[in-house]
Enzyme design. Structure first.
Site: not given
Ligand code: NAD
Ligand code: UGA
Length: 360
Positions: A163, A165-166, A192, A228, A230, A233
């Site tokens: 994604y 990269c595109a 976000n 996800v 933990g 992020s």
């Protein structure tokens, strides 16, 4: 038709597109043509005198897309597959829609000398230096700057990056058309955005939406809140109303300051870990929305591979540097993290309770 400038909004039926279209119609300074395969989020606007909605697939192989581009003054392109689960399950569809089909729009803009505002993503920055060095990103803040930061992606076998990269490749092609053909473009890298009309609840519709919808689902249906890896992020959330303020300034392009420029739109002050987001959402739900009988979701940890499938790798931290939007456009976002969460939650809770009341 009026004498107002004509804006073509591609992907107008999506979360950002529907909020932007509503604002453009309320401002009353444009005629808007909205294109999407899905018009549900535009329901409140369809029928407006300055809106034309076409249920249209941009992949159609006839001259309809080129004609639309030719007949408008400004092109805004939001069409994409933008949910991370799709990068894992449908990488080629993601590449072809987000690059190949979007490239056709760019080429029509080159041919017909139209300005294009292209939605890219903060994901083009990829991982942070700390993440790559295996260090804790909390100890090494690394704000992303449009014209300076390197774009760091993981290995090819981690196809989550297809994604980003595109989107990055499309940015580079836009830049090259700017250099060689004088194409006038502006690239937006959203960080976000959340707010009313984002995604859907996975208990009500098949699919794997972005994190806010999963956590809302947990609060309303009692499914577990899954962290996800933990929930370590970081993300920095921006209220869609603030985002739309920034987008409209970019569309207005005062004095041409946005010509051939890239803009981050984000809110560095609203940074949280995903674990922190889960806890803030529970606290805000309990304080403002909880009713007797509402479920208390369990918080569990799950690996990225178990949640998304093979090929997942996360963006560890993404802090927007918004100096450029602030200095060139006077843009600043106004909503803090709690109010972004509260407003988005209110939308989900009200829609859910209206639906439940209808069903009972
Ligand atoms: P979204 O999925 O809600 O909107 C995308 C829209 O494109 C959808 O309404 C979809 O129906 C439409 N679409 C898909 N295929 C189509 C086709 N073949 N023909 C016509 N329409 C088609 O996503 P969004 O969150 O509104 O994102 C809009 C843009 O902003 C995307 O380019 C996305 O990559 C980018 N972006 C969004 C965010 C965010 O915070 N929401 C962050 C980074 C980048
Ligand atoms: C999103 C999408 O790629 C795009 O919409 C966009 O380009 C960009 O980010 C953006 O909105 O700026 P991401 O933030 O990774 O990517 O999407 P989410 O699905 O919302 O995931 C955020 C974090 O929550 C990730 O760490 C993910 O692993 C985690 N997550 C997700 C959970 O812990 N639990 C869940 O149930 C879902």
């Amino acid at each position: 038709m009026s004498d107002l400038p004509k804006v073509l909004v591609l992907g107008a039926g999506g979360f950002i597109g529907a909020n932007l279209t509503e604002r453009l119609l309320a401002d009353g300074r444009h005629d808007v043509t909205a294109i999407d395969v899905d018009g549900e989020k535009l329901e409140g606007q369809i029928g407006h005198a300055r809106l034309t909605f076409h249920r249209h697939d941009i992949r159609r192989r006839d001259d309809s897309l080129e004609t639309l581009v030719r007949d408008h003054d400004l092109i805004v392109d939001l069409v994409a597959m933008a949910n991370p689960s799709l990068y894992l399950t449908n990488p080629l569809d993601v590449f072809h829609l987000n690059f190949t089909e979007n490239l056709r729009i760019v080429e029509h803009c080159v041919k017909h000398h139209k300005r294009i505002v292209q939605f890219s993503t903060c994901e083009v920055y990829g991982r942070t230096v700390a993440g790559v060095l295996g260090k804790d990103p909390a100890e090494m803040p690394f704000p992303f700057r449009e014209d300076e930061s390197p774009l760091i992606m993981g290995p090819v076998k981690n196809h989550r990056w297809i994604y980003a990269c595109a989107k990055q490749l499309l940015e580079r092609v836009l830049h090259a058309h700017g250099l060689e053909d004088g194409l006038n473009y502006t690239i937006i890298r959203p960080f976000n955005f959340i707010g009313p009309r984002i995604d859907y609840l996975p208990s009500e519709k098949a699919g794997n939406p972005r994190v806010f919808s999963h956590f809302m689902n947990a609060l309303l249906y009692g499914t577990p809140m899954q962290l996800v890896d933990g929930g370590r992020s970081y993300r920095a959330y921006t209220h869609i109303d603030d985002a739309v303020d920034g987008i409209v300034r970019i569309l207005d392009n005062p004095g041409g300051v946005c010509d051939r420029e890239i803009f981050n739109l984000g809110t560095p002050e609203n940074e949280t870990t995903i674990r922190g987001l889960a806890h803030r959402m529970i606290a805000i739900f309990d304080e403002h929305f909880r009713r007797p009988g509402d479920p208390h979701p369990e918080i569990i940890e799950v690996s990225g591979e178990a949640f998304y499938g093979k090929g997942y790798e996360d963006c560890d931290r993404r802090i927007p540097d918004v100096t450029k939007a602030r200095t060139l456009l006077g843009w600043e976002s106004r909503h803090d993290l709690d109010s972004v969460i509260h407003h988005t939650m209110k939308y989900f809770v009200e829609a859910h309770r209206a639906k439940t009341a209808k069903g009972s």
